[in-house]
Write an enzyme that holds these catalytic residues in place. Structure first.
Site, PDB file in Angstrom:
ATOM      1  N   LYS A   1       0.829  -1.214   0.000  1.00  0.00           N
ATOM      2  CA  LYS A   1       0.000   0.000   0.000  1.00  0.00           C
ATOM      3  C   LYS A   1       0.862   1.263   0.000  1.00  0.00           C
ATOM      4  O   LYS A   1       0.482   2.278  -0.551  1.00  0.00           O
ATOM      5  CB  LYS A   1      -0.878   0.010   1.254  1.00  0.00           C
ATOM      6  CG  LYS A   1      -2.072  -0.881   1.110  1.00  0.00           C
ATOM      7  CD  LYS A   1      -3.046  -0.619   2.253  1.00  0.00           C
ATOM      8  CE  LYS A   1      -3.908  -1.839   2.452  1.00  0.00           C
ATOM      9  NZ  LYS A   1      -4.039  -2.283   3.814  1.00  0.00           N
ATOM     10  N   ARG A   2       2.002   1.145   0.651  1.00  0.00           N
ATOM     11  CA  ARG A   2       2.941   2.278   0.702  1.00  0.00           C
ATOM     12  C   ARG A   2       3.220   2.838  -0.684  1.00  0.00           C
ATOM     13  O   ARG A   2       3.488   4.017  -0.860  1.00  0.00           O
ATOM     14  CB  ARG A   2       4.282   1.766   1.225  1.00  0.00           C
ATOM     15  CG  ARG A   2       4.602   2.096   2.601  1.00  0.00           C
ATOM     16  CD  ARG A   2       5.923   1.525   3.067  1.00  0.00           C
ATOM     17  NE  ARG A   2       6.317   0.244   2.523  1.00  0.00           N
ATOM     18  CZ  ARG A   2       7.382   0.055   1.770  1.00  0.00           C
ATOM     19  NH1 ARG A   2       8.139   1.070   1.436  1.00  0.00           N
ATOM     20  NH2 ARG A   2       7.698  -1.148   1.337  1.00  0.00           N
TER      21      ARG A   2
END
Ligand code: GLU
Length: 467
Positions: A239-240
């Site tokens: 997700k980063r």
């Protein structure tokens, strides 16, 4: 040759993400390109972490992507009896045994191995004890003590591990549930899976699975372990890096065929072609062109691919989708006929369906609901400009036609008479008609809006600017 049978076996412990979707796509395409079958199986043996909600969400994402399955969905949680039968069979054949070592004891064995500089593993203490079933006892597989376990992988080539590296892995936990390695092999054997494409994070499980195939005296499937998708920092995608769940991309206005197009290129190529329809992929996909090296997830490229698919789609196909987005944005939703005329103006500009809804705002809002920014009016509808626009308003009231070409001719004549250039009036007209500085071509926009709206908007903008 056998019919190709592939599978996608997600664990319903989270949403379908980019990596899982790519795995599903590769397996689906392999089945479709070979006239085979594609099986969907939910690996929900971890009852605490699996949920029905996630199962629904994964199925919805698969349907949205167009990855239809021929068999399933099967649920591992409903197949425990089958796994027990296979475990019992391995016990009967002397290929598995009961073990009473506690998790603490096993951890200690690992620690001892580590201290000796060896690979941490279970030391086989119960292997020859012939223990009977009993509470807290697990069932372990009797791995070979020497030699090597080898298999071919379409991407990694010949893979071999020294059997001394493998331990007697657990098949059935103390609570009676089967482990992943056992259940996956039983299902793949029972479902007649011929090809397994999955992320190379599973490569270390494969030798254990190969041992189970051998113990069950069944043919190995074709394995292909695809490199993981990376973020731009070359770390495993998360997700980063801005990667989202598949359904989140739908919400943001990505088209399913753009998603599958983008995903397939994360590990597969066909010359330097970038844009593929799904039908084309079904025809062209093959194992040969899978890439051996890791790919980097690039959100900008995904946007570009989406914009290409938006351009390539027909307005008829996009209209119902645009209606959905207008509704989701609480905007008025005109009928399909109107949207089919409007969409060609927006297609070159919108990279997502959400952007298309944003561009559509001035075309779907009622004249009286258009909100003018007073600063824009001050800047573009000065007294001098207002003078010209008032005259233009009169001319447009009697315009012989209101299609793009007639408008261009009519406004061209007016400009010539007045001795001014189009540039002088274009932006003020745009502001008056759309309440914004950016819009599709002016004449096309006027044609779509129609005479009544154009006159009403010019009048209203002039009144607000003059008032
Ligand atoms: N349930 C496993 C996963 O989601 C499947 C792995 C496999 O393809 O064998 O990672």
């Amino acid at each position: 040759m056998h019919t190709v049978v592939t599978r996608f076996p997600p664990s319903p412990t989270g949403n379908l993400h980019i990596g899982g979707a790519r795995t599903a796509l590769f397996n689906w395409l392999l089945a479709r390109s070979m006239g085979g079958r594609f099986v969907l199986r939910l690996e929900d043996t971890d009852v605490d972490r699996s949920s029905r909600e996630m199962t629904h969400s994964i199925l919805e994402a698969m349907r949205w992507l167009g990855l239809d399955w021929d068999e399933g969905p099967f649920y591992q949680s409903q197949r425990f009896d089958l796994y027990q039968r296979f475990i019992d069979h391995l016990l009967d054949k002397g290929r598995a045994y009961y073990c009473s070592c506690t998790p603490q004891e096993v951890e200690q064995m690992r620690e001892e191995a580590r201290e000796k500089g060896e690979k941490p593993k279970y030391n086989g203490r119960c292997r020859e004890r012939n223990l009977d079933p009993g509470p807290e006892r697990v069932v372990r597989f009797k791995s070979p003590l020497e030699g090597e376990t080898a298999f071919k992988d379409v991407l990694k080539g010949d893979v071999a591990v020294d059997n001394r590296e493998l331990d007697d892995f657990v098949l059935r936990r103390a609570d009676g549930t089967p482990t992943y390695n056992l259940a996956v092999v039983v299902d793949d054997v029972e479902m007649g899976i011929t090809h397994i494409l999955r992320g190379d994070d599973h490569l270390s499980n494969t030798p254990k699975q190969v041992l189970l195939y051998r113990a069950l005296e069944t043919e190995l499937p074709v394995f292909g372990h695809v490199p993981m998708i990376m973020g731009p920092d070359k770390k495993r995608l998360s997700k980063r890096h801005g990667a989202m769940s598949v359904l989140e991309y739908r919400r943001q206005g990505f088209l399913p065929e753009a998603m599958t197009n983008y995903l397939v290129r994360l590990g597969w190529s066909y010359g330097d072609q970038e844009i593929f329809s799904q039908a084309e992929l079904r025809e062209k996909f093959s194992l040969r062109n899978l890439s051996k090296s890791a790919c980097v997830f690039d959100p900008d490229k995904l946007l570009w691919v989406n914009s290409q698919h938006i351009k390539a789609n027909s307005p008829q196909e996009l209209a119902p989708l645009l209606q959905d987005f207008l509704q989701a944005n609480d905007l008025p939703c005109p009928d399909t006929g109107y949207l089919i005329q409007l969409i060609p103006l927006l297609q070159p500009r919108a990279k997502t369906m959400q952007e298309m809804a944003d561009w559509a705002v001035p075309f779907v809002r009622a004249d009286q609901d258009l909100v003018y920014d007073p600063e824009l009016l001050d800047k573009f509808l000065t007294a001098e400009i207002a003078y010209y626009l008032r005259q233009l308003l009169n001319i447009l009231r009697d315009a012989p036609g209101f299609d793009k070409d007639s408008l261009e001719a009519c406004i061209g004549d007016f400009l010539q008479e007045q001795g001014i250039r189009f540039k002088k009036l274009a932006q003020p007209i745009r502001v008056a008609l759309t309440a914004s500085k950016a819009s599709p071509g002016l004449f096309e926009s006027m044609e779509i809006l129609g005479q009544k709206s154009v006159l009403a908007r010019l009048e209203r903008a002039l009144q607000q600017a003059e008032g």
